[in-house]
Motif scaffolding. Structure first.
Motif, short mmCIF file in Angstrom:
data_model
loop_
_atom_site.label_atom_id
_atom_site.label_comp_id
_atom_site.label_asym_id
_atom_site.label_seq_id
_atom_site.Cartn_x
_atom_site.Cartn_y
_atom_site.Cartn_z
N GLY A 202 0.78 -1.39 -0.16
CA GLY A 202 0.19 -0.06 -0.08
C GLY A 202 0.76 1.13 -0.07
O GLY A 202 0.18 2.56 -0.31
N SER A 203 2.12 1.15 0.21
CA SER A 203 2.96 2.55 0.43
C SER A 203 4.27 2.33 -0.35
O SER A 203 5.05 3.30 -0.42
N GLY A 204 4.51 1.24 -1.00
CA GLY A 204 5.59 1.08 -1.88
C GLY A 204 6.70 1.24 -1.26
O GLY A 204 7.77 1.90 -1.45
N GLN A 205 6.91 0.60 -0.22
CA GLN A 205 7.85 0.34 0.86
C GLN A 205 8.45 -0.75 1.53
O GLN A 205 7.47 -1.85 1.28
N VAL A 206 9.49 -0.86 1.94
CA VAL A 206 10.03 -2.32 2.61
C VAL A 206 10.28 -2.01 3.95
O VAL A 206 11.03 -1.16 4.46
N ALA A 207 9.61 -2.66 4.96
CA ALA A 207 10.00 -2.28 6.54
C ALA A 207 10.92 -3.39 6.88
O ALA A 207 10.81 -4.50 6.68
N VAL A 208 11.91 -2.82 7.74
CA VAL A 208 13.06 -3.68 8.38
C VAL A 208 12.74 -3.57 9.96
O VAL A 208 12.72 -2.66 10.53
N ILE A 209 12.60 -4.83 10.32
CA ILE A 209 12.09 -5.28 11.68
C ILE A 209 13.14 -5.98 12.43
O ILE A 209 13.53 -6.89 12.15
N GLY A 210 13.98 -5.36 13.47
CA GLY A 210 14.92 -5.94 14.27
C GLY A 210 13.98 -6.98 15.59
O GLY A 210 13.05 -6.51 16.08
N LEU A 211 14.56 -7.99 15.37
CA LEU A 211 13.75 -9.10 16.17
C LEU A 211 14.73 -9.47 17.26
O LEU A 211 15.81 -9.66 17.52
N ALA A 240 16.55 -1.42 32.52
CA ALA A 240 16.06 -0.49 31.49
C ALA A 240 16.69 -1.10 29.88
O ALA A 240 15.79 -0.90 29.26
N ALA A 241 17.60 -1.92 29.96
CA ALA A 241 18.00 -2.34 28.55
C ALA A 241 17.27 -3.99 28.68
O ALA A 241 17.58 -4.65 29.41
N ILE A 242 16.29 -4.07 27.72
CA ILE A 242 15.75 -5.47 27.47
C ILE A 242 15.93 -5.75 26.05
O ILE A 242 16.14 -4.84 25.11
N LYS A 243 15.47 -7.00 25.76
CA LYS A 243 15.21 -7.31 24.31
C LYS A 243 13.87 -7.15 24.06
O LYS A 243 12.86 -7.58 24.59
N ALA A 244 13.62 -6.55 22.54
CA ALA A 244 12.35 -6.32 22.21
C ALA A 244 12.48 -6.28 20.55
O ALA A 244 13.54 -6.29 20.03
N ASP A 245 11.34 -6.31 20.20
CA ASP A 245 11.20 -6.07 18.43
C ASP A 245 10.97 -4.93 18.17
O ASP A 245 10.02 -4.12 18.86
N ARG A 246 11.71 -4.23 17.23
CA ARG A 246 11.21 -2.97 16.85
C ARG A 246 11.55 -2.56 15.44
O ARG A 246 12.37 -2.97 14.70
N LEU A 247 11.05 -1.47 15.14
CA LEU A 247 11.14 -1.06 13.67
C LEU A 247 12.52 -0.29 13.61
O LEU A 247 12.81 0.65 14.31
N LEU A 248 13.49 -0.89 12.52
CA LEU A 248 14.55 -0.30 12.43
C LEU A 248 14.66 0.84 11.32
O LEU A 248 15.32 1.84 11.30
N SER A 249 13.80 0.44 10.24
CA SER A 249 14.01 1.41 8.99
C SER A 249 12.75 1.19 8.05
O SER A 249 12.30 0.03 8.01
N ILE A 250 12.60 2.03 6.99
CA ILE A 250 11.60 1.94 6.21
C ILE A 250 12.40 2.26 5.07
O ILE A 250 12.67 3.46 4.84
N LEU A 251 12.24 1.38 3.73
CA LEU A 251 12.82 1.57 2.62
C LEU A 251 11.93 1.85 1.55
O LEU A 251 10.99 1.11 1.29
N ASP A 252 12.08 2.90 0.81
CA ASP A 252 11.25 3.18 -0.56
C ASP A 252 11.62 2.36 -1.33
O ASP A 252 12.77 2.33 -2.15
N VAL A 253 10.62 1.60 -2.11
CA VAL A 253 10.92 0.92 -3.47
C VAL A 253 9.69 1.52 -4.49
O VAL A 253 9.25 2.31 -4.32
N GLY A 254 9.62 0.57 -5.45
CA GLY A 254 8.60 0.83 -6.50
C GLY A 254 7.17 0.64 -6.06
O GLY A 254 6.80 0.23 -4.65
N SER A 255 6.20 0.95 -6.80
CA SER A 255 4.69 0.66 -6.47
C SER A 255 4.28 -0.59 -6.25
O SER A 255 4.74 -1.47 -7.12
N THR A 256 3.50 -0.92 -5.31
CA THR A 256 2.81 -2.03 -5.18
C THR A 256 3.87 -3.10 -4.97
O THR A 256 3.65 -4.34 -5.85
N PRO A 257 4.84 -3.21 -4.22
CA PRO A 257 5.59 -4.59 -3.82
C PRO A 257 4.80 -5.54 -3.46
O PRO A 257 3.97 -5.44 -2.38
N THR A 258 4.80 -6.80 -4.07
CA THR A 258 3.97 -8.06 -3.47
C THR A 258 5.00 -9.00 -2.78
O THR A 258 4.30 -9.89 -1.91
#
Length: 277
Positions: A202-211, A240-258
């Motif tokens: 829907g946004s022409g992007q790829v999300a990078v998730i740190g696990l 304060a420092a724990i392990k968690a899943d979080r968004l690292l980056s959003i990369l712009d690509v072409g329209s409608t990546p599937t």
């Protein structure tokens, strides 16, 4: 289509064919949505050898590398067909929740994972017992549930929630929900199980998730990027420092990546991902 192996021959060179043993076979399994069947193709002799009836509107298909079985998701029947790849026939049917599409199998061959789009859930399946162990509630319209190579983490794309749920495969509970980008669909996970890449049509992007990354929960920018069980986080700096899943980056690509895929070796370095602001 699933192929056990592939041979590439070009006009620039000649290559001697491997000395296959007499019983060697190389099959592909193709789901035929409107025919309610699976075609079995002989990829050595390039011909169809069987048509296997399954449920209504078969879609996703996956193989078990540890067991000679193929699993077919029947979207119209809300079920999973188990095919014996030696006999090329259905040997089991597992009931699922509403509107499943894809199936993924753990590397050790013991579990299968199916996202049920119409039920907002993920089914965790015991392959040997051929039964659903648990249906886990996730975000809206989950499209794919991808299991990590180490079998500990399942990443779920949620098309109508614009988010990703991360499931702990051992406890069979959602451990976090991460806001991603618009209409996430396909998911790939690095072989080291450290990062997930999610195509957002829907946004022409790829999300990078740190696990399961070490995260400073006193930093509002990082703590806001993932929803974790706040009962496990205290105000003490010691914790304060724990392990968690979080968004690292959003990369712009072409329209409608599937769909997306990783290098066969997983890539020694897929880039220096700056923290998403």
């Amino acid at each position: 289509m699933l192929i056990a192996s592939c041979l590439v021959v070009t006009g620039a060179c000649t290559q001697k064919l491997p000395n296959y043993p007499p019983a060697y076979r190389e099959y592909a399994f193709v789901t035929n949505g409107k025919s309610n069947s699976v075609s079995v193709l002989d990829m050595r002799n390039y011909k169809p050898i069987a048509t296997i009836p399954v449920g209504n509107n078969p879609t996703g298909v996956a193989v078990n590398t540890q067991k000679n079985e193929v699993y077919v998701v029947n979207t119209g029947s809300n079920s999973l067909s188990v095919i014996d790849a030696e006999l090329n026939k259905v040997v089991g049917i597992i009931a699922l929740e509403r509107t499943p599409y894809f199936v993924d199998v753990s590397a050790d061959g013991t579990r299968a994972f199916v996202a049920n789009s119409g039920s907002n859930s993920v089914s965790i399946i015991d392959i040997f017992q051929r039964r659903v162990l648990r249906n886990i509630t996730v975000g809206k319209a989950p499209g794919e549930a991808r299991v990590s190579r180490d079998g500990k983490t399942v990443v779920v794309s949620e098309r109508l929630s614009d988010s990703v749920s991360v499931i702990d495969a051992q406890t069979m509970k959602v451990r976090s929900s991460v806001s991603a980008c618009k209409e996430p669909t396909d998911v790939e996970i690095l072989p080291d199980s450290g990062k997930a890449f999610v195509a957002c049509s829907g946004s022409g992007q790829v999300a990078v998730i740190g696990l399961n990354m070490e995260t400073d929960m006193t930093n509002p920018q990082t703590s806001a990027q993932s929803v974790v069980d706040r009962k496990e986080v205290t105000k003490s700096k010691e914790f304060a420092a724990i392990k968690a899943d979080r968004l690292l980056s959003i990369l712009d690509v072409g329209s409608t990546p599937t769909h997306l895929a990783l290098k066969p070796d997983g890539g020694h370095d897929l880039g220096d991902y700056r923290e998403h602001k």
